[in-house]
Design a protein around this motif. Structure first.
Motif, PDB file in Angstrom:
ATOM      1  N   PRO A 191      -9.269   5.829  -6.341  1.00  0.00           N
ATOM      2  CA  PRO A 191     -10.428   5.287  -5.620  1.00  0.00           C
ATOM      3  C   PRO A 191     -11.651   5.089  -6.507  1.00  0.00           C
ATOM      4  N   HIS A 192     -11.848   5.975  -7.464  1.00  0.00           N
ATOM      5  CA  HIS A 192     -13.013   5.892  -8.359  1.00  0.00           C
ATOM      6  C   HIS A 192     -12.662   5.273  -9.711  1.00  0.00           C
ATOM      7  N   LEU A 225       1.946   0.074  -4.700  1.00  0.00           N
ATOM      8  CA  LEU A 225       0.939  -0.301  -5.689  1.00  0.00           C
ATOM      9  C   LEU A 225       0.012  -1.402  -5.165  1.00  0.00           C
ATOM     10  N   ALA A 226       0.552  -2.341  -4.403  1.00  0.00           N
ATOM     11  CA  ALA A 226      -0.285  -3.397  -3.835  1.00  0.00           C
ATOM     12  C   ALA A 226      -1.310  -2.810  -2.866  1.00  0.00           C
ATOM     13  N   THR A 227      -0.876  -1.862  -2.046  1.00  0.00           N
ATOM     14  CA  THR A 227      -1.796  -1.218  -1.108  1.00  0.00           C
ATOM     15  C   THR A 227      -2.874  -0.445  -1.856  1.00  0.00           C
ATOM     16  N   ILE A 255      -7.110  -0.970  -1.880  1.00  0.00           N
ATOM     17  CA  ILE A 255      -8.028   0.137  -1.584  1.00  0.00           C
ATOM     18  C   ILE A 255      -8.946   0.406  -2.777  1.00  0.00           C
ATOM     19  N   SER A 256      -8.359   0.452  -3.964  1.00  0.00           N
ATOM     20  CA  SER A 256      -9.131   0.736  -5.168  1.00  0.00           C
ATOM     21  C   SER A 256     -10.166  -0.356  -5.442  1.00  0.00           C
ATOM     22  N   ALA A 257      -9.751  -1.609  -5.282  1.00  0.00           N
ATOM     23  CA  ALA A 257     -10.679  -2.724  -5.540  1.00  0.00           C
ATOM     24  C   ALA A 257     -11.835  -2.697  -4.550  1.00  0.00           C
ATOM     25  N   TYR A 258     -11.538  -2.465  -3.279  1.00  0.00           N
ATOM     26  CA  TYR A 258     -12.613  -2.411  -2.287  1.00  0.00           C
ATOM     27  C   TYR A 258     -13.541  -1.232  -2.546  1.00  0.00           C
TER      28      TYR A 258
END
Length: 392
Positions: free
Chosen positions: A160-161, A370-372, A376-379
């Motif tokens: 996430p970070h 990985l797509a999910t 999440i990570s990009a947002y």
């Protein structure tokens, strides 16, 4: 040292390649790069998605992409140190709280670079993040094979970070130095382990989690008589960067505990065995909070669970000790709860259970996971810089 690996682990050309001199070194580097390229490409791809998302969202909000990743919060402090050096230490909130390797590398490279100081700082962070991804691959591949190594690097780039890995921060550089130092310990390259640990000690205060690992491993090697003089040198080198910087701050401020005084009185951060973290966690879960607080609480709890899983998986003790000490120093310190997840980015070994589980599943399932994680990570990475107002 007992290093457990999967029985069906791949035998790699990098492990088998030998040769001395410049030619042999070039051949080993080429073999290692040929082995690691899927990890580097995969890591670059997922980080590129995050950066493009940030750039597009920033443009829509009339925010400047370069400023967001190059000057925001701690990045601004590092940039000022690179440009002007350290302050006198008279202010309580002194920039001496920040360790010197990263800003000094930026300062040294800027005259040789066609880029401005800020962009040089970003470029150094990006190169360091690739070195970190390569180090993670090396550890994962050494222990469990190439597939796990690749996934370990990619999953690290999807935390996430993970946006912080692409900012002018020190997490990428420290993770690179820690990962390669631990890899050197696992493969008994003592001089390399000692030198990299010294450099890590000049990068972040959390090198206090790495130094005991390298020193204990070198001491065990000496006592069991398989390390020779190289292990003795590593034992001496490992703490020099961290101790040396704290001693310099003590001399500069005129008090032996100068750095710790700056941390506690100026930046409100002390070790309290986790009391403040528990209080902040309870507050985040008991009343309405921002997305950042919920995410940090989730990362903290998941990190503890992953550490338990790592123990159950019987990871090599150097990795467990590094992860455990990093968790202890991060969650055991007061102040800046909203940055705890960022502080845990270097705890890459906690992701080994995740990477191993993914490595055992099928390609389509890996793609879905990985797509999910990428979305999440990009947002969330963009949310950190465009919506969250404090330090990531």
């Amino acid at each position: 040292m007992d290093v457990r690996t999967d029985p069906d682990r791949e035998t790699t050309t990098a492990d088998a390649t030998t040769g001395a001199g410049p030619g042999g070194m070039i051949r080993r580097l080429r073999s290692a790069l040929l082995l690691a390229w899927p990890a580097l490409v995969g890591y670059t791809a997922v980080r590129a998605v995050g950066l493009v998302t940030l750039a597009v969202w920033a443009d829509a909000r009339d925010a400047r992409f370069g400023r967001l990743i190059g000057i925001r919060a701690d990045a601004g402090w590092y940039l000022r140190i690179a440009e002007r050096g350290y302050d006198s230490g008279e202010r309580l909130q002194s920039d001496m709280a920040f360790f010197p390797l990263y800003p000094y590398v930026v300062s040294w490279l800027e005259p040789l670079s066609p880029l401005a100081m800020r962009n040089t700082a970003i470029a150094v962070a990006w190169v360091a993040s690739l070195a970190a991804a390569w180090g993670l691959f090396a550890v994962g591949n050494h222990l469990h094979g190439r597939r796990t190594g690749v996934l370990l690097a990619v999953v690290w780039g999807l935390l996430p970070h993970a946006m912080v890995q692409s900012m002018a921060y020190t997490e990428s550089l420290f993770t690179a130095l820690a990962a390669w130092s631990l890899y050197a310990v696992l493969t008994r390259r003592w001089l390399t382990a000692g030198v990299l640990c010294l450099l890590a000690g000049l990068t972040r205060p959390t090198a206090s989690a790495l130094i005991p690992v390298v020193m204990l491993a070198a001491l065990i090697a000496l006592l069991r008589r398989y390390g020779g003089w190289r292990a003795a040198v590593a034992l001496v080198l490992a703490p020099l960067g961290w101790v040396g910087y704290l001693a310099w701050v003590g001399w500069r401020t005129g008090r032996p505990d100068g750095w710790f005084h700056i941390q506690s009185a100026g930046w409100g951060s002390t070790f309290d065995a986790g009391a403040a973290s528990v209080e902040a966690l309870g507050k985040a879960l008991d009343e309405p909070s921002s997305l950042q607080w919920y995410m940090v609480a989730t990362v903290a709890l998941v990190s503890i669970a992953l550490f338990v899983l790592s123990c159950l998986d019987r990871q090599p003790w150097p990795l467990l000790m590094f992860s455990g000490l990093l968790l202890l120093t991060t969650l055991g310190s007061s102040g800046y709860f909203y940055s705890k997840a960022r502080f845990l980015l270097p705890a890459f070994a906690l992701l080994l259970p995740v990477a191993r589980s993914l490595a055992r599943t099928t390609g389509p399932r890996i793609a879905v996971v990985l797509a999910t994680m990428t979305v999440i990570s990009a947002y969330f990475g963009s949310h950190l810089l465009l919506i969250w107002s404090a330090s990531p």
